[in-house]
Design a protein around this motif. Structure first.
Motif, PDB file in Angstrom:
ATOM      1  N   ASP A 193     -87.796  -4.054 -78.069  1.00 16.34           N
ATOM      2  CA  ASP A 193     -88.268  -4.256 -76.861  1.00 16.34           C
ATOM      3  C   ASP A 193     -88.504  -2.903 -76.098  1.00 16.34           C
ATOM      4  N   GLY A 194     -87.659  -2.109 -76.024  1.00 19.80           N
ATOM      5  CA  GLY A 194     -87.885  -0.959 -75.142  1.00 19.80           C
ATOM      6  C   GLY A 194     -88.941   0.141 -75.614  1.00 19.80           C
ATOM      7  N   LEU A 195     -89.237   0.114 -76.930  1.00 21.84           N
ATOM      8  CA  LEU A 195     -90.118   1.015 -77.597  1.00 21.84           C
ATOM      9  C   LEU A 195     -91.347   1.056 -76.710  1.00 21.84           C
ATOM     10  N   GLY A 196     -91.826  -0.060 -76.144  1.00 24.41           N
ATOM     11  CA  GLY A 196     -93.015  -0.041 -75.758  1.00 24.41           C
ATOM     12  C   GLY A 196     -93.341   0.586 -74.602  1.00 24.41           C
ATOM     13  N   LEU A 197     -92.430   1.026 -73.745  1.00 24.94           N
ATOM     14  CA  LEU A 197     -92.667   2.267 -72.765  1.00 24.94           C
ATOM     15  C   LEU A 197     -93.057   3.383 -73.194  1.00 24.94           C
ATOM     16  N   PHE A 198     -92.343   3.777 -74.450  1.00 26.39           N
ATOM     17  CA  PHE A 198     -92.974   5.127 -74.955  1.00 26.39           C
ATOM     18  C   PHE A 198     -94.119   5.227 -75.745  1.00 26.39           C
ATOM     19  N   THR A 199     -94.309   4.250 -76.489  1.00 33.54           N
ATOM     20  CA  THR A 199     -95.753   4.039 -76.939  1.00 33.54           C
ATOM     21  C   THR A 199     -96.662   3.863 -76.006  1.00 33.54           C
ATOM     22  N   SER A 200     -96.509   3.116 -74.879  1.00 29.82           N
ATOM     23  CA  SER A 200     -97.504   3.111 -73.860  1.00 29.82           C
ATOM     24  C   SER A 200     -97.825   4.425 -73.237  1.00 29.82           C
ATOM     25  N   ALA A 201     -96.845   5.310 -73.092  1.00 29.28           N
ATOM     26  CA  ALA A 201     -97.252   6.741 -72.543  1.00 29.28           C
ATOM     27  C   ALA A 201     -97.920   7.443 -73.745  1.00 29.28           C
ATOM     28  N   LEU A 202     -97.533   7.487 -74.845  1.00 33.40           N
ATOM     29  CA  LEU A 202     -98.277   8.113 -76.110  1.00 33.40           C
ATOM     30  C   LEU A 202     -99.823   7.586 -76.111  1.00 33.40           C
ATOM     31  N   SER A 203     -99.934   6.312 -76.156  1.00 25.77           N
ATOM     32  CA  SER A 203    -101.184   5.938 -76.269  1.00 25.77           C
ATOM     33  C   SER A 203    -102.085   6.260 -75.128  1.00 25.77           C
ATOM     34  N   GLY A 204    -101.646   6.547 -73.897  1.00 20.14           N
ATOM     35  CA  GLY A 204    -102.192   6.947 -72.689  1.00 20.14           C
ATOM     36  C   GLY A 204    -102.616   8.302 -72.873  1.00 20.14           C
ATOM     37  N   LEU A 205    -101.830   8.974 -73.397  1.00 21.41           N
ATOM     38  CA  LEU A 205    -102.234  10.552 -73.700  1.00 21.41           C
ATOM     39  C   LEU A 205    -103.229  10.615 -74.617  1.00 21.41           C
ATOM     40  N   LEU A 206    -103.255   9.904 -75.591  1.00 22.10           N
ATOM     41  CA  LEU A 206    -104.287  10.109 -76.805  1.00 22.10           C
ATOM     42  C   LEU A 206    -105.554   9.676 -76.256  1.00 22.10           C
ATOM     43  N   GLU A 207    -105.508   8.698 -75.384  1.00 26.66           N
ATOM     44  CA  GLU A 207    -106.766   8.279 -74.580  1.00 26.66           C
ATOM     45  C   GLU A 207    -107.382   9.493 -73.583  1.00 26.66           C
ATOM     46  N   THR A 208    -106.442  10.161 -72.938  1.00 24.84           N
ATOM     47  CA  THR A 208    -107.084  11.231 -72.176  1.00 24.84           C
ATOM     48  C   THR A 208    -107.170  12.554 -72.707  1.00 24.84           C
ATOM     49  N   ALA A 209    -106.670  12.672 -74.098  1.00 24.80           N
ATOM     50  CA  ALA A 209    -106.882  13.936 -74.967  1.00 24.80           C
ATOM     51  C   ALA A 209    -108.202  14.557 -75.235  1.00 24.80           C
TER      52      ALA A 209
END
Length: 224
Positions: A208-224
């Motif tokens: 369940d905790g993995l979602g915090l880290f995938t959230s950040a990474l997906s957001g970074l991809l969107e702004t790249a």
């Protein structure tokens, strides 16, 4: 691949775990040392759990003045995603990047348990991968984990939707069952439970905790 810096302070215990969580989420963990002042061009920062400087004076009070924290504070104010876990949350409060403070748990004992949380805000850099109202289970381990704030601050946090995680079955007396909050911009999040200990089946209570880290990474991809 997003580069997420993980800061090590004297007394950090969970920096390697946080770096591992970043790696399992598909990011590149970058080790950052508290005594430096350069963030090494990372895309986000994690302040991990532990007992920085032995929790002398107050939990997080000394680490707040570490040289690297000047760069973290400047970055956070400019929109850099920053996550504080347990002691990292305490540091963010001491640095006034997040509201409120942490004091000793109501029963004055160290808590160590798997803890259920409800995700209240999915519009932050660290929670966008969750569904609103999702219930997750991650480990909790602390002694100074009771979140407090004055009534005006609590009202503001509630009115602006800045409570990110809420305890289901309050273990430590935290006001309004608050387990984690965000700043007004949504790029800085702090929580007392440990999502980095719930990122792989067979190790801890699940993923369940993995979602915090995938959230950040997906957001970074969107702004790249």
């Amino acid at each position: 691949m997003g580069r997420i810096g993980v800061v090590t302070f004297p007394g950090s215990l969970d920096d390697r775990d946080a770096a591992r969580a970043v790696r399992l989420a598909g990011g590149e963990p970058v080790r950052l040392w508290h005594g430096d002042d350069d963030l090494a061009g990372v895309d986000a920062v994690v302040l991990p759990g532990g007992f920085s400087y032995g929790d002398y004076l107050r939990a997080g009070a000394i680490s707040r003045f570490a040289p690297l924290m000047g760069s973290v504070i400047d970055g956070a104010r400019a929109g850099l995603p920053v996550l504080g876990i347990c002691n990292g949350f305490q540091i963010l409060c001491e640095a006034h990047l997040l509201a409120g403070a942490m004091v000793k748990n109501t029963d004055l004992t160290f808590l160590c348990r798997d803890q259920r949380l409800r995700v209240e805000n999915t519009n932050t850099a660290w929670t966008c991968a969750f569904s609103p109202g999702a219930e997750i289970t991650v480990p909790l381990k602390n002694q100074d984990g009771q979140f407090i704030a004055d009534e005006a601050t609590l009202d503001e946090l509630e009115a602006e939707g800045r409570v990110v995680f809420r305890y289901l079955g309050n273990p430590n007396g935290s006001r309004h069952d608050i387990a984690g909050i965000t700043n007004a911009r949504g790029n800085v999040v702090g929580l007392m439970p440990h999502p980095e200990h719930a990122v792989e089946d067979g190790f801890g209570p699940g993923t369940d905790g993995l979602g915090l880290f995938t959230s950040a990474l997906s957001g970074l991809l969107e702004t790249a």
